[in-house]
Write an enzyme that holds these catalytic residues in place. Sequence first.
Site, short mmCIF file in Angstrom:
data_model
loop_
_atom_site.label_atom_id
_atom_site.label_comp_id
_atom_site.label_asym_id
_atom_site.label_seq_id
_atom_site.Cartn_x
_atom_site.Cartn_y
_atom_site.Cartn_z
N GLY A 1 -17.73 22.66 100.82
CA GLY A 1 -18.44 23.07 99.62
C GLY A 1 -18.36 24.56 99.43
O GLY A 1 -17.67 25.28 100.16
N ALA A 2 -19.04 25.01 98.40
CA ALA A 2 -19.08 26.43 98.08
C ALA A 2 -20.54 26.84 97.92
O ALA A 2 -21.33 26.14 97.30
CB ALA A 2 -18.29 26.73 96.82
N GLY A 3 -20.89 27.96 98.52
CA GLY A 3 -22.23 28.50 98.41
C GLY A 3 -22.27 29.72 97.53
O GLY A 3 -21.28 30.10 96.89
N GLU A 4 -23.44 30.37 97.51
CA GLU A 4 -23.62 31.55 96.67
C GLU A 4 -22.72 32.69 97.12
O GLU A 4 -22.22 33.46 96.32
CB GLU A 4 -25.08 31.98 96.71
CG GLU A 4 -25.37 33.23 95.89
CD GLU A 4 -26.82 33.66 96.02
OE1 GLU A 4 -27.15 34.71 95.45
OE2 GLU A 4 -27.59 32.95 96.69
N PHE A 5 -22.49 32.78 98.45
CA PHE A 5 -21.76 33.92 98.97
C PHE A 5 -20.32 33.58 99.34
O PHE A 5 -19.53 34.48 99.59
CB PHE A 5 -22.47 34.46 100.22
CG PHE A 5 -23.84 34.99 99.94
CD1 PHE A 5 -24.00 36.26 99.41
CD2 PHE A 5 -24.96 34.23 100.19
CE1 PHE A 5 -25.27 36.76 99.15
CE2 PHE A 5 -26.24 34.73 99.94
CZ PHE A 5 -26.38 36.00 99.40
N LYS B 1 -21.20 29.04 107.15
CA LYS B 1 -21.23 29.73 105.87
C LYS B 1 -20.39 30.99 105.97
O LYS B 1 -20.54 31.76 106.92
CB LYS B 1 -22.66 30.08 105.48
CG LYS B 1 -23.56 28.89 105.20
CD LYS B 1 -24.95 29.36 104.75
CE LYS B 1 -25.86 28.18 104.42
NZ LYS B 1 -27.20 28.64 103.95
N GLU C 1 -17.48 30.14 100.90
CA GLU C 1 -17.25 28.75 101.24
C GLU C 1 -18.22 28.29 102.33
O GLU C 1 -18.68 29.07 103.15
CB GLU C 1 -15.81 28.56 101.73
CG GLU C 1 -14.77 28.81 100.66
CD GLU C 1 -13.36 28.74 101.21
OE1 GLU C 1 -12.45 28.44 100.44
OE2 GLU C 1 -13.18 28.99 102.40
N VAL C 2 -18.49 26.97 102.31
CA VAL C 2 -19.27 26.32 103.36
C VAL C 2 -18.35 25.33 104.05
O VAL C 2 -17.72 24.50 103.38
CB VAL C 2 -20.52 25.61 102.80
CG1 VAL C 2 -21.30 24.95 103.92
CG2 VAL C 2 -21.39 26.59 102.04
N ASP D 1 -39.19 28.75 97.42
CA ASP D 1 -38.21 27.89 96.76
C ASP D 1 -38.19 26.52 97.44
O ASP D 1 -37.13 25.96 97.68
CB ASP D 1 -36.82 28.54 96.82
CG ASP D 1 -35.84 27.88 95.85
OD1 ASP D 1 -36.30 27.14 94.96
OD2 ASP D 1 -34.63 28.10 95.99
#
Length: 926
Positions: free
Chosen positions: A618-622, A643, A624-625, A736
């Site tokens: 996957g892809a995160g905010e910063f 991460k 790739e995951v 959150d």
Amino acid sequence: MDYLLWMCSLVLPVVIAVEETLMDSKLATTELAWTTFPESGWEEVSGYDDSMSPIRTYQVCNVRESNQNNWLRTDFIPRKSVLRVYVELKFSVRDCASIPNIPGSCKETFNLFYYESDGDTATGTSPAWRENPYMKVDTVAPDASFSLLVAGRINTKVRSFGPLSKTGFYLAFQDLGACMSLISVRVFFKKCSTTIANFAVFPETATGAEATSLVIAPGACVPNAQEVSFPLKLYCNGDGEWMVPVGSCTCTPGFEPATTDTQCQACTPGSFKYKPGEGSCYPCPPNSRTSIRGANICPCQSGFYRADSDSSDSACTTIPSPPQNVFSTVNETSISLDWEEPLDKGGRDDLIYNVVCKKCQSERGVCTRCDENVDMSPRRLGLTQKKVVVKNLQAHTRYSFEVQAVNGVSGKSPGVPRFATVNITTNQAAPSAIPTVHLMKATSDTLSLSWLPPERPNGVILDYEIKYYERGQALSHTVTSQRSTARVEGLRSATPYVVQVRARTVAGYGRYSIPMDFSTSTHRDPQKSVQDQLPLIVGSVSAGLVGIVALVVIAIVCSRKQRSNSELEYTEKLQQYVSPGVVKVYIDPFTYEDPNEAVHEFAKEIDISCVKIEEVIGAGEFGEVCRGRLKQSGRREAVVAIKTLKAGYTERQRRDFLGEASIMGQFDHPNVIRLEGVLTRSCPVLIITEFMENGALDSFLRLNDGRFTVTQLVGMLRGIAAGMKYLSDMNYVHRDLAARNILVNSNLVCKVSDFGLSRFLDDSSADPTYTSSLGGKIPIRWTAPEAIAFRKFTSASDVWSYGIVMWEVVSYGERPYWDMSNQDVMTAVEQDYRLPPPMDCPMVLHQLMLDCWVKERNLRPKFCQIVANLDKLLRNAASLKVVTSTYSGDLLRIGGTLPGHHRKSLDSSQNDIARQHVSQTLPIRV
């Protein structure tokens, strides 16, 4: 260079895509002779390209005739196993407005088709000249047309199509009434060219069938390189660029990178490299040498060694010289030795000392090892300090002491360690203490005593002194005896006495024996002393007390066992956590001036060789995951989530990225995501956490809609509440909390994660809050009204969010407030509207949700109360069987009623049962 550095070098450079041509009409030296239909349509003519080179072109211009349908088909084009091809068209089109007296059917476009075939089988009539069986690619229009007053303008268009599956294909062009020239047609495909990057070779690879496809290219290490992680592969994207590397190679021991950084070359004679990696060869360490190429170690010169614990790149060392200036001090039969360190420690810092004691026969000078009775303090071997005290020696005896200097390579050298010797003769000493005193006979006025001689008399025993006194009296008396027996007379009858004995030599008295209690007998029973009766009395009382205590203990154990049996099964299923000692307080890493200081204080730095990336998930905010594996010394290999911080990051992004690791590193709870460590000294920067197999809770519930029992759902909610209680106890506000930020492992254990919006909760005031910066993004549907209105975040606002999470879990991941806008949600909440109970929701759970959504934050339950209430619900399964008859769809107004078309009324008995369960399990004000 290891895998992660290699990853940076492949991602950052700009890669130019490589094109390979399958067909180019401009290269034809004779007529093209493509197939046309009808013959009056397309016409092959000679022309010139934009550089005025002669080429063969096709043109058509039957605009004055209506109902045009002119086809042009190329020769058969083999596809060379590629899946997607590109067609570059250069053409010119005349403006219909510039042609006088033409019907309205004039066109300025044409159609592009293709037809696949396993061989060159097309004829003038087959396939038929219509859209089916041809596959249409696009209708092509010019960017600019020309008229009679302006020279022809050449347009260039590129179209692609795929996936292709047969041996080859034909291109076909359909004219429906245009006046145009097809100047040139070039068919090509894109590919990623052969590359050698960081000692791995990747072959030329064609792009995939789609523009977004990623094609895997297997790699192989260059000569004299080895794999760091497996498998070796690169992804070729649709633009012909390499991306997303997995696996890596590095130079083997004895080889270093060449100047081109694509090959590994051998170390020259006199240099070496002892481990794989991107480093250069180094000169041989001191006292070592090598004369071969590609050496991975430099052997030690004669007389020099490496210890087993030394690395291969360490200098060779030798054994130390003997200790200097050994001094001795004799105190009767004890000796104190101290010395100075050797002149030469052999080039090492691991110097220790051994002391060998030898007892010598003075008449012959023969010395043998001392027996085990000799005591050395602190010890005989492995001394780090330069002093030892020797005790329990014999008096008037000559001893020889060897003080050895030993370091890490002393065991490698043949022969004994180097040592210094000192010879010492002990002085006369007093005897040691008498071991014990025994009572042989007691009368009304005498005590007959005996004892063993001292273990170390240290000379001839001249006599023994016996000291005695009545118990509790200060006045004592002494008598002497030449033998190891004595009779003390003139004592009082039936009286306890304390007796001690010591021996005397020419050196003086030794130490007294330990005090012993003996009693004289009475006149009525001269044969039996009180001393004989005392143990029986004490034993009887002790036995009685032990029996009473045993009965009490058995009763307590049975009572507790009976009380706990009913809860045993439930207790084993709960996710228990008891923190030892006082709960620590969370420290905000953003208060540190240097983010590296915070992350190194709270997070473990992991060696890059322990991490293996297996798959991008996957892809995160910063960045790739990925999923990968972590193998650390002394621990089993574990699957982890990784991460990455994307290339080209700003310092602010790096600070925020590491800030989340600094936050996670402070937590240790089974319901909070666990941080394994960080990699900050590599590129890219990585955060390693435990891997949660089932992913985010909201998507997991949607995939398993209706598959769990109510008890299982409550168990999930209990785990989330336990994690939030732990965070709240640490004065930590999440900000959150939502089902999307709860991760689920293979055992359905829920763990709180995603600490990007979280901040420190200052407990210096009675009402601790966190005030966010203006303009910060807030998850409206999950956020308490005071946090939305005033940016005030507390553990109470986290409780509000937890109520929303409860609603998400019971509704199996349904979106809170459905399709309402954020503004509508804020307005409804301000007007005391709340989410209704999901379908089949137990009444007690919805009541707990409403408690979490109380407008006055001080009236909301604490997380410790929520955990306790959920525990009661799990113990009292009957309370979960009373469900509401309301279905999600409209909001519920506090103090009012639900809309009629979304609610079935509950009869009075159901209301009574629900109210009873609420009162039993939820002692919280609504």
